[in-house]
Design an enzyme around this catalytic site. Structure first.
Site, PDB file in Angstrom:
ATOM      1  N   TYR A  89       0.844  -1.195   0.000  1.00  0.00           N
ATOM      2  CA  TYR A  89       0.000   0.000   0.000  1.00  0.00           C
ATOM      3  C   TYR A  89       0.878   1.242   0.000  1.00  0.00           C
ATOM      4  O   TYR A  89       1.918   1.296   0.652  1.00  0.00           O
ATOM      5  CB  TYR A  89      -1.019  -0.008   1.137  1.00  0.00           C
ATOM      6  CG  TYR A  89      -0.560   0.423   2.505  1.00  0.00           C
ATOM      7  CD1 TYR A  89      -0.750   1.733   2.945  1.00  0.00           C
ATOM      8  CD2 TYR A  89       0.004  -0.486   3.402  1.00  0.00           C
ATOM      9  CE1 TYR A  89      -0.376   2.127   4.216  1.00  0.00           C
ATOM     10  CE2 TYR A  89       0.370  -0.106   4.676  1.00  0.00           C
ATOM     11  CZ  TYR A  89       0.179   1.207   5.076  1.00  0.00           C
ATOM     12  OH  TYR A  89       0.561   1.602   6.340  1.00  0.00           O
ATOM     13  N   TYR A 104      -4.003   1.024  -2.645  1.00  0.00           N
ATOM     14  CA  TYR A 104      -3.664  -0.391  -2.491  1.00  0.00           C
ATOM     15  C   TYR A 104      -3.138  -0.993  -3.792  1.00  0.00           C
ATOM     16  O   TYR A 104      -3.620  -0.683  -4.879  1.00  0.00           O
ATOM     17  CB  TYR A 104      -4.892  -1.197  -2.072  1.00  0.00           C
ATOM     18  CG  TYR A 104      -5.404  -0.906  -0.685  1.00  0.00           C
ATOM     19  CD1 TYR A 104      -4.572  -0.983   0.428  1.00  0.00           C
ATOM     20  CD2 TYR A 104      -6.742  -0.572  -0.482  1.00  0.00           C
ATOM     21  CE1 TYR A 104      -5.048  -0.734   1.698  1.00  0.00           C
ATOM     22  CE2 TYR A 104      -7.233  -0.319   0.794  1.00  0.00           C
ATOM     23  CZ  TYR A 104      -6.379  -0.397   1.871  1.00  0.00           C
ATOM     24  OH  TYR A 104      -6.861  -0.153   3.128  1.00  0.00           O
ATOM     25  N   ASN A 167     -13.453  -2.459  10.897  1.00  0.00           N
ATOM     26  CA  ASN A 167     -12.525  -1.938   9.879  1.00  0.00           C
ATOM     27  C   ASN A 167     -13.052  -2.039   8.452  1.00  0.00           C
ATOM     28  O   ASN A 167     -12.453  -2.700   7.601  1.00  0.00           O
ATOM     29  CB  ASN A 167     -11.192  -2.696   9.966  1.00  0.00           C
ATOM     30  CG  ASN A 167     -10.159  -1.958  10.806  1.00  0.00           C
ATOM     31  OD1 ASN A 167     -10.348  -0.800  11.169  1.00  0.00           O
ATOM     32  ND2 ASN A 167      -9.083  -2.641  11.133  1.00  0.00           N
ATOM     33  N   ARG A 169     -13.420  -1.255   4.704  1.00  0.00           N
ATOM     34  CA  ARG A 169     -12.597  -0.631   3.676  1.00  0.00           C
ATOM     35  C   ARG A 169     -13.354  -0.654   2.346  1.00  0.00           C
ATOM     36  O   ARG A 169     -13.471  -1.692   1.699  1.00  0.00           O
ATOM     37  CB  ARG A 169     -11.249  -1.362   3.520  1.00  0.00           C
ATOM     38  CG  ARG A 169     -10.363  -1.285   4.745  1.00  0.00           C
ATOM     39  CD  ARG A 169      -9.839   0.131   4.967  1.00  0.00           C
ATOM     40  NE  ARG A 169      -8.901   0.182   6.076  1.00  0.00           N
ATOM     41  CZ  ARG A 169      -9.223   0.456   7.336  1.00  0.00           C
ATOM     42  NH1 ARG A 169     -10.492   0.686   7.644  1.00  0.00           N
ATOM     43  NH2 ARG A 169      -8.310   0.509   8.280  1.00  0.00           N
ATOM     44  N   THR A 241     -14.009   3.577  19.146  1.00  0.00           N
ATOM     45  CA  THR A 241     -13.071   4.694  19.185  1.00  0.00           C
ATOM     46  C   THR A 241     -13.752   5.925  18.610  1.00  0.00           C
ATOM     47  O   THR A 241     -14.535   5.843  17.661  1.00  0.00           O
ATOM     48  CB  THR A 241     -11.784   4.389  18.407  1.00  0.00           C
ATOM     49  OG1 THR A 241     -12.107   4.019  17.059  1.00  0.00           O
ATOM     50  CG2 THR A 241     -11.010   3.253  19.060  1.00  0.00           C
ATOM     51  N   ASP A 283      -5.577   0.002  15.440  1.00  0.00           N
ATOM     52  CA  ASP A 283      -4.952  -1.282  15.797  1.00  0.00           C
ATOM     53  C   ASP A 283      -4.266  -1.193  17.155  1.00  0.00           C
ATOM     54  O   ASP A 283      -4.302  -2.150  17.939  1.00  0.00           O
ATOM     55  CB  ASP A 283      -3.936  -1.689  14.731  1.00  0.00           C
ATOM     56  CG  ASP A 283      -4.541  -1.752  13.346  1.00  0.00           C
ATOM     57  OD1 ASP A 283      -5.690  -2.209  13.228  1.00  0.00           O
ATOM     58  OD2 ASP A 283      -3.872  -1.323  12.387  1.00  0.00           O
TER      59      ASP A 283
END
Length: 342
Positions: A89, A104, A167, A169, A241, A283
């Site tokens: 990436y 990516y 997560n 994407r 978060t 992470d």
């Protein structure tokens, strides 16, 4: 010492030096990183027995990737060797009002073309207490989603706790694809980690009266999100978060943790971050949370430790959170002065 297994893709990270743009640079620096590998490094730095599982080519670049984990004490003995490509990436770091850019180049990487038969999860999970993966990994393809499912089934049968960071994407799959696969995988999950956007993107669950781009957080809205997620999938705990994006360089950073059994919904203190590198921030939160729960911290202390760990990560270049247990405990305990240590 607790044994934690994480599974995912380890990629080469290429980026311009400092804050240059892709179109102006003629040099790229490289390192390695990836969601679950980043979690493993954090846990190893805290003294845990962290095992990272993936598939990497049996050539010099693949070995360099393995070595990047070994230097921090991550157990790489269960990594499968084969295939021809290490995923890549390209990262352009944002600053001020210019956001970061991630491109990516991971098609046909070794892990993307891996098959379920290559992973003996009963052997991999021997003596393990925890298994962690993210929503990035099953997004790599139906075969990798199958590997994740196999891992979850074996972990559940062995009584191993399972955590997943949603997560989402959008460059890897559609919301519809994510919802279908993650709905299946989340039936095995005990601890769910999300952020302001993932619950909405994957499951259509949205915090009310919150504008992440204006930096406005509605605590009651996030309590509702956590409870809806827990009710839908029977999670034991849900962590979210909370990033208040004032610019690419300056964010407010905090988190909440909902414990279903006790009904506690605890919010951490908020940190005002001046960001050096935000990649891996989530992470590092995951690694801190897993450590906290495995060491018996209560709900409030667990979220404080995890958010302190991730706050420190934003000051560290690269994917890996290269901070010590004592540094995290010091910040979580209230010392955020940043004074020189002599």
């Amino acid at each position: 010492m607790s044994k934690i297994v994480t599974f995912g893709e380890l990629m080469m990270r290429l980026q311009p030096y400092n804050y240059e743009r892709f179109v102006q640079t003629d040099h790229l620096e490289f390192s390695f990183g990836g969601g679950e590998a980043n979690v493993a490094v954090s846990l190893a730095n805290y003294g845990m027995d962290a095992v990272f599982v993936t598939k990497l080519p049996d050539h010099a670049i693949g070995q360099a990737a393995v070595n990047s984990l070994r230097r921090y004490g991550v157990d790489t003995s269960k990594i499968i060797r084969g295939g021809s490509r290490v995923g890549i990436y390209f990262n352009e770091k944002g600053a001020s009002q210019r956001g970061s850019v991630c491109i990516y180049d991971r098609a046909h990487s070794a892990i993307q073309e891996a098959q379920s038969s290559e992973f003996d999860w009963n052997v991999i999970f021997e003596d393990a207490e925890w298994f962690h993966f993210t929503g990035i990994t099953p997004a790599l393809g139906p075969n990798v989603a199958d590997i994740c499912r196999d891992a979850c089934r074996v972990a559940k049968a062995r009584g191993i706790k399972i955590s997943c960071d949603l997560n989402y994407r959008g460059k890897l799959w559609t919301r519809e694809q994510a919802q279908k696969i993650m709905t299946d995988l989340c039936q095995y999950v005990d601890v769910c980690i999300s952020n302001e956007e993932d619950a909405k993107d994957v499951f259509g669950i949205e915090a009310e009266a919150t504008d992440i781009y204006a930096g406005e957080i509605n605590r009651d809205g996030y309590k509702s999100v956590a409870k809806q997620l827990a009710d839908r999938f029977d999670f034991e705990k849900v962590a979210i978060t909370l990033r208040e994006s004032r610019s690419a360089s300056d964010n407010g950073w905090s988190a909440m943790l909902y414990d279903v059994k006790s009904g506690d919904c605890c919010f951490s203190q908020k940190y005002d971050l001046h960001i050096i590198d935000r990649v891996g921030g989530g992470d590092s939160f995951g690694g801190g949370l897993i450590y906290s729960l495995l060491t018996g911290k209560n709900t409030q202390d667990a979220v404080e430790f995890a958010v302190a760990a991730s706050a420190l990560k934003h000051s560290v270049e690269g994917d890996y959170n290269m901070v010590t247990l004592s540094e995290v405990e010091k910040l979580a305990g209230g010392d955020g002065s940043g004074r020189i240590q002599r």
